[in-house]
Motif scaffolding. Sequence first.
Motif, PDB file in Angstrom:
ATOM      1  N   TYR A  35      20.351  42.839 -37.509  1.00 31.48           N
ATOM      2  CA  TYR A  35      21.791  43.049 -37.510  1.00 31.48           C
ATOM      3  C   TYR A  35      22.481  41.872 -36.835  1.00 31.48           C
ATOM      4  O   TYR A  35      21.921  41.220 -35.953  1.00 31.48           O
ATOM      5  CB  TYR A  35      22.166  44.324 -36.737  1.00 31.48           C
ATOM      6  N   GLY A  42      31.198  46.111 -34.702  1.00 31.34           N
ATOM      7  CA  GLY A  42      29.972  46.889 -34.825  1.00 31.34           C
ATOM      8  C   GLY A  42      28.828  46.037 -35.345  1.00 31.34           C
ATOM      9  O   GLY A  42      28.910  44.809 -35.399  1.00 31.34           O
ATOM     10  N   LEU A  90      20.584  41.175 -33.411  1.00 30.33           N
ATOM     11  CA  LEU A  90      19.787  42.288 -32.909  1.00 30.33           C
ATOM     12  C   LEU A  90      18.726  42.666 -33.922  1.00 30.33           C
ATOM     13  O   LEU A  90      19.005  42.830 -35.104  1.00 30.33           O
ATOM     14  CB  LEU A  90      20.687  43.494 -32.639  1.00 30.33           C
ATOM     15  N   GLU A 101      13.546  57.303 -35.474  1.00 26.99           N
ATOM     16  CA  GLU A 101      14.594  56.740 -34.630  1.00 26.99           C
ATOM     17  C   GLU A 101      14.360  55.247 -34.479  1.00 26.99           C
ATOM     18  O   GLU A 101      13.224  54.795 -34.300  1.00 26.99           O
ATOM     19  CB  GLU A 101      14.606  57.441 -33.272  1.00 26.99           C
ATOM     20  N   GLY A 105      15.557  45.454 -29.824  1.00 27.85           N
ATOM     21  CA  GLY A 105      15.187  44.424 -28.870  1.00 27.85           C
ATOM     22  C   GLY A 105      16.392  44.049 -28.028  1.00 27.85           C
ATOM     23  O   GLY A 105      17.487  44.602 -28.182  1.00 27.85           O
ATOM     24  N   ARG A 109      21.411  35.589 -28.566  1.00 27.88           N
ATOM     25  CA  ARG A 109      22.794  35.104 -28.698  1.00 27.88           C
ATOM     26  C   ARG A 109      22.736  33.672 -29.222  1.00 27.88           C
ATOM     27  O   ARG A 109      22.247  32.767 -28.538  1.00 27.88           O
ATOM     28  CB  ARG A 109      23.490  35.175 -27.342  1.00 27.88           C
TER      29      ARG A 109
ATOM     30  N   PHE B  34      22.523  59.246 -36.054  1.00 25.74           N
ATOM     31  CA  PHE B  34      22.117  58.808 -34.721  1.00 25.74           C
ATOM     32  C   PHE B  34      23.333  58.349 -33.927  1.00 25.74           C
ATOM     33  O   PHE B  34      24.287  57.795 -34.477  1.00 25.74           O
ATOM     34  CB  PHE B  34      21.126  57.634 -34.828  1.00 25.74           C
ATOM     35  N   TYR B  36      24.254  55.915 -30.585  1.00 21.22           N
ATOM     36  CA  TYR B  36      23.772  54.894 -29.660  1.00 21.22           C
ATOM     37  C   TYR B  36      24.873  54.574 -28.652  1.00 21.22           C
ATOM     38  O   TYR B  36      26.058  54.657 -28.955  1.00 21.22           O
ATOM     39  CB  TYR B  36      23.412  53.608 -30.413  1.00 21.22           C
ATOM     40  N   GLN B  38      26.153  51.397 -26.145  1.00 21.73           N
ATOM     41  CA  GLN B  38      25.993  49.963 -25.932  1.00 21.73           C
ATOM     42  C   GLN B  38      26.904  49.505 -24.804  1.00 21.73           C
ATOM     43  O   GLN B  38      28.131  49.595 -24.908  1.00 21.73           O
ATOM     44  CB  GLN B  38      26.292  49.180 -27.211  1.00 21.73           C
ATOM     45  N   GLY B  41      27.503  43.287 -23.697  1.00 21.61           N
ATOM     46  CA  GLY B  41      26.508  42.220 -23.611  1.00 21.61           C
ATOM     47  C   GLY B  41      25.067  42.670 -23.742  1.00 21.61           C
ATOM     48  O   GLY B  41      24.156  41.844 -23.673  1.00 21.61           O
ATOM     49  N   LYS B  42      24.866  43.973 -23.935  1.00 21.69           N
ATOM     50  CA  LYS B  42      23.506  44.513 -24.025  1.00 21.69           C
ATOM     51  C   LYS B  42      23.235  45.034 -25.429  1.00 21.69           C
ATOM     52  O   LYS B  42      24.132  45.144 -26.255  1.00 21.69           O
ATOM     53  CB  LYS B  42      23.317  45.652 -23.014  1.00 21.69           C
ATOM     54  N   SER B  43      21.975  45.372 -25.687  1.00 20.17           N
ATOM     55  CA  SER B  43      21.625  45.939 -26.983  1.00 20.17           C
ATOM     56  C   SER B  43      21.832  47.456 -26.967  1.00 20.17           C
ATOM     57  O   SER B  43      21.861  48.074 -25.892  1.00 20.17           O
ATOM     58  CB  SER B  43      20.186  45.592 -27.345  1.00 20.17           C
ATOM     59  N   PRO B  44      22.000  48.066 -28.132  1.00 19.14           N
ATOM     60  CA  PRO B  44      22.238  49.519 -28.190  1.00 19.14           C
ATOM     61  C   PRO B  44      21.022  50.317 -27.723  1.00 19.14           C
ATOM     62  O   PRO B  44      19.874  49.933 -27.954  1.00 19.14           O
ATOM     63  CB  PRO B  44      22.501  49.769 -29.679  1.00 19.14           C
ATOM     64  N   LEU B  46      19.447  54.305 -27.852  1.00 21.29           N
ATOM     65  CA  LEU B  46      19.536  55.586 -28.560  1.00 21.29           C
ATOM     66  C   LEU B  46      19.871  56.710 -27.581  1.00 21.29           C
ATOM     67  O   LEU B  46      19.243  56.850 -26.539  1.00 21.29           O
ATOM     68  CB  LEU B  46      18.214  55.889 -29.263  1.00 21.29           C
ATOM     69  N   SER B  49      19.610  61.943 -31.880  1.00 17.93           N
ATOM     70  CA  SER B  49      19.522  61.995 -33.324  1.00 17.93           C
ATOM     71  C   SER B  49      19.804  63.426 -33.764  1.00 17.93           C
ATOM     72  O   SER B  49      19.586  64.373 -32.996  1.00 17.93           O
ATOM     73  CB  SER B  49      18.134  61.580 -33.793  1.00 17.93           C
ATOM     74  N   LEU B  88      28.112  53.965 -30.679  1.00 17.27           N
ATOM     75  CA  LEU B  88      27.923  53.610 -32.078  1.00 17.27           C
ATOM     76  C   LEU B  88      27.292  54.777 -32.830  1.00 17.27           C
ATOM     77  O   LEU B  88      26.287  55.347 -32.386  1.00 17.27           O
ATOM     78  CB  LEU B  88      27.001  52.392 -32.192  1.00 17.27           C
ATOM     79  N   LEU B 100      19.920  51.643 -42.519  1.00 13.84           N
ATOM     80  CA  LEU B 100      20.602  52.246 -41.385  1.00 13.84           C
ATOM     81  C   LEU B 100      21.934  51.519 -41.210  1.00 13.84           C
ATOM     82  O   LEU B 100      21.959  50.339 -40.887  1.00 13.84           O
ATOM     83  CB  LEU B 100      19.733  52.105 -40.139  1.00 13.84           C
ATOM     84  N   THR B 101      23.014  52.267 -41.437  1.00 15.84           N
ATOM     85  CA  THR B 101      24.360  51.684 -41.402  1.00 15.84           C
ATOM     86  C   THR B 101      25.091  52.167 -40.161  1.00 15.84           C
ATOM     87  O   THR B 101      25.109  53.365 -39.863  1.00 15.84           O
ATOM     88  CB  THR B 101      25.140  52.093 -42.665  1.00 15.84           C
ATOM     89  N   PHE B 102      25.728  51.231 -39.465  1.00 12.53           N
ATOM     90  CA  PHE B 102      26.438  51.541 -38.227  1.00 12.53           C
ATOM     91  C   PHE B 102      27.947  51.523 -38.433  1.00 12.53           C
ATOM     92  O   PHE B 102      28.466  50.729 -39.227  1.00 12.53           O
ATOM     93  CB  PHE B 102      26.091  50.516 -37.141  1.00 12.53           C
ATOM     94  N   GLY B 103      28.635  52.365 -37.678  1.00 16.00           N
ATOM     95  CA  GLY B 103      30.076  52.251 -37.549  1.00 16.00           C
ATOM     96  C   GLY B 103      30.406  51.135 -36.579  1.00 16.00           C
ATOM     97  O   GLY B 103      29.532  50.552 -35.938  1.00 16.00           O
ATOM     98  N   LYS B 104      31.710  50.849 -36.446  1.00 12.74           N
ATOM     99  CA  LYS B 104      32.136  49.757 -35.581  1.00 12.74           C
ATOM    100  C   LYS B 104      32.142  50.153 -34.110  1.00 12.74           C
ATOM    101  O   LYS B 104      32.296  49.288 -33.245  1.00 12.74           O
ATOM    102  CB  LYS B 104      33.511  49.262 -36.000  1.00 12.74           C
TER     103      LYS B 104
END
Lengths: 113, 112
Positions: A35, A42, A90, A101, A105, A109, B34, B36, B38, B41-44, B46, B49, B88, B100-104
């Motif tokens: 992603y 998003g 990502l 699920e 990672g 950046r 799902f 998430y 966030q 500056g970090k990753s999402p 979980l 679900s 998210l 797997l599609t995410f919203g904004k």
Amino acid sequence: DGGITQSPKYLFRKEGQNVTLSCEQNLNHDAMYWYRQDPGQGLRLIYYSQIVNDFQKGDIAEGYSVSREKKESFPLTVTSAQKNPTAFYLCASRSTGQEGEAFFGQGTRLTVV
Amino acid sequence: QKEVEQNSGPLSVPEGAIASLNCTYSDRVSQSFFWYRQYSGKSPELIMSIYSNGDKEDGRFTAQLNKASQYVSLLIRDSQPSDSATYLCAVNTGAGSYQLTFGKGTKLSVIP
């Protein structure tokens, strides 16, 4: 420790260069994803792979390429054809089945200099 | 294009209140949903679900799914300042697919 490792954490690219982002997982997951996230936005899907030696384009695949030669690895190459590559990238992996699920990672950046 | 929609916020709630986050999706065949969290500056990460219509509770979090209305929500009870983050919504879109599609995302601020 089981998990997903992305490297490098920070990457700088000169205009016209190709760069490759690494993603490795030891969770024995079949599916892997890339992603892109821009500030305040998003996640947008670049590519995903459901099985070794197979991958599918996402919504913004232009200017990117991937390979899936091993279950554990799903590298992403940002080519010079990607005109605006500065973003947070990502990688995620996910177990088999739609109820699986996805886990992420730490991200890479990428900045164009 | 299969879409997942969320209000971008920011959503501000006082500490101790219930925060309600909403998500709608366009693909009727979607089966897996799902949430998430966030941090900047970090990753999402979980949170939860959900796969069946109704409610699913995990600690202070409750996910709600209504497939007929193509709507999924997340309730956070007893909101804490540490819950301040972007939330998210993600949907497994496409029959037989793992896409797997995410919203904004919705930015939540919990005010002490």
